[in-house]
Scaffold this active site. Structure first.
Site, PDB file in Angstrom:
ATOM      1  N   ASP A  84      31.486  38.219  36.171  1.00 37.37           N
ATOM      2  CA  ASP A  84      29.898  37.665  34.850  1.00 37.37           C
ATOM      3  C   ASP A  84      28.812  39.091  35.633  1.00 37.37           C
ATOM      4  O   ASP A  84      28.324  39.473  35.029  1.00 37.37           O
ATOM      5  CB  ASP A  84      29.881  36.604  35.575  1.00 37.37           C
ATOM      6  N   TYR A 119      48.229  35.766  32.299  1.00 38.53           N
ATOM      7  CA  TYR A 119      49.464  36.403  31.970  1.00 38.53           C
ATOM      8  C   TYR A 119      51.136  36.426  31.633  1.00 38.53           C
ATOM      9  O   TYR A 119      51.844  36.726  30.977  1.00 38.53           O
ATOM     10  CB  TYR A 119      49.224  38.091  30.950  1.00 38.53           C
ATOM     11  N   ASP A 169      41.244  42.698  30.502  1.00 39.14           N
ATOM     12  CA  ASP A 169      42.047  43.077  29.199  1.00 39.14           C
ATOM     13  C   ASP A 169      40.616  42.921  28.523  1.00 39.14           C
ATOM     14  O   ASP A 169      39.783  43.509  27.424  1.00 39.14           O
ATOM     15  CB  ASP A 169      42.314  41.226  28.862  1.00 39.14           C
ATOM     16  N   LYS A 204      36.762  37.236  41.141  1.00 40.10           N
ATOM     17  CA  LYS A 204      36.525  35.539  41.489  1.00 40.10           C
ATOM     18  C   LYS A 204      36.210  35.158  42.185  1.00 40.10           C
ATOM     19  O   LYS A 204      36.840  33.554  41.822  1.00 40.10           O
ATOM     20  CB  LYS A 204      36.237  35.178  39.797  1.00 40.10           C
TER      21      LYS A 204
END
Ligand code: NAI
Length: 342
Positions: free
Chosen positions: A205, A125, A229, A172
């Site tokens: 995930d 962002y 988000d 991640k």
């Protein structure tokens, strides 16, 4: 003089209707507020030539608290999102979204009670994108020790204050070893200061899969901006969607409380909009300014009214009632002082 001064940004579309409803409910709860009301978005452009006039920012900086309705953002052209501008200018680095199951809002799972904390200022962002050569673009993911540490500290402090038992960092770092690795390391460092709160982590995930198969295993989630988000909307979907969940953007300079949904132009001005999401945000706001008991009384009233017939619920959550029907029902419960457990 009123006990609290709060900046009020009704926004546009359904914004003015849902903010009017929430202001009325706060008045019924007995909290003494003087509202400083300002136009933002298209209305502010036509009046002042700026969608986010300087006096709005000054008001929030002065009062430290704002309640905001949704604002229509033009797609492709026109002014930039005032939400993003507010977050950047005021450094509102926390996006807080508690997600709870509600009576009579039918969803796949029951008894969901999760809190999602999203870092609000960096990651992808940061908007640092450029074309390297024609056909190749680069988007930079910014993660800093400072921002990752302060958001982790907010999450653990929130857990401590609200009796939460576990914070799960989402990342991640198996692939983005440097950026997500730093986010995770800062989380682990801060967690050492809170030995009574369980600190663990999940790869994003896997987390998504687990959230849709067994969401009740989680307590609080801490995520960097982009994962936050996406995952926070997923969690909203677990309890009935964007129309029912609260949101807050918080920083050292102030806090802006707003619903997650948009300005819903398709139903604007028709007394159909559900004020529940903004009301839930207002409950967070009341807690933030120390009005703990009125906040709890409104929470109880919400549970009570949602447990009543469809005539006091709006159409988006299966009711036949209007914005005003819901508002009046909540105020009636508050005035009677009836608790949800009665
Ligand atoms: P939206 O959330 O406004 O509407 C999506 C659907 O949900 C519509 O069918 C709408 O009628 C319904 N809906 C939304 N809120 C509702 C409520 N409180 N009660 C009953 N039904 C409700 O999303 P959309 O259409 O993508 O965006 C419309 C505008 O809002 C856009 O200009 C967008 O940029 C802006 N927006 C502003 C936000 C903000 O100011 N925080 C957040 C999200 C979108």
């Amino acid at each position: 003089m009123a006990k609290h001064k709060i900046t009020l940004l009704p926004g546009d579309g359904i914004g003015p209707e849902v903010t009017a409803a929430v202001v009325q409910i706060i008045e019924c709860s007995g909290v003494d507020v003087e509202w400083e009301k300002y136009f933002v978005g298209a209305e502010a452009i036509s009046r002042f030539g700026d969608p986010l006039p300087a006096e709005v920012l000054e008001s929030i900086l002065r009062n430290k608290v704002a309640l905001k309705g949704p604002v229509t953002t033009p797609v492709g052209t026109g002014f930039a999102s005032i939400n993003v501008r507010l977050r950047k200018t005021l450094d509102l680095y926390v996006n807080l979204r508690p997600v709870r199951s509600m009576p009579n809002i039918i969803t796949r799972y029951e008894d969901i009670d999760l809190v999602v904390v999203r870092e609000n200022t960096e990651s992808l962002y940061a908007g640092l994108e450029h074309e390297v050569v024609p056909g190749v673009v680069e988007s930079l993911k910014i993660i800093t020790e400072k921002a990752s540490t302060r958001i982790a500290r907010f999450a653990f402090e929130y857990a401590r204050r609200n009796g939460r038992k576990r914070v799960t960092a989402v990342h991640k770092a198996n692939i983005m070893k440097l950026s997500d690795g730093l986010f995770l390391q800062c989380f682990r460092n801060v967690s050492k200061e809170y030995p009574n709160i369980v600190a663990d982590d999940k790869i994003v995930d896997n987390l998504c899969m687990q959230l849709v198969t067994n969401p009740n295993q989680f307590d609080m989630l801490l995520l960097e901006n982009l994962y936050g988000d996406i995952v926070s909307d997923l969690t909203a979907g677990l309890v009935g969607g964007l129309g029912v969940v609260a949101g807050a953007n918080i920083g050292e300079n102030g806090a802006v409380f707003e619903a997650v949904h948009g300005s819903a132009p398709d139903i604007a001005g028709q007394n159909k909009a559900n004020p529940l999401a903004l009301l839930q945000s207002a409950v967070l706001m009341l807690e933030h300014i120390g009005e703990i008991q009125p906040a709890q009384r409104i929470r109880d009233a919400i549970v009570k009214v949602l447990g009543m017939g469809p005539e006091v619920r709006t159409g988006d959550i299966g009711g036949t009632g209007s914005t005003m029907d819901f508002t009046v029902a909540i105020c009636d419960v508050l005035r009677r002082g009836t608790r949800a457990t009665d």
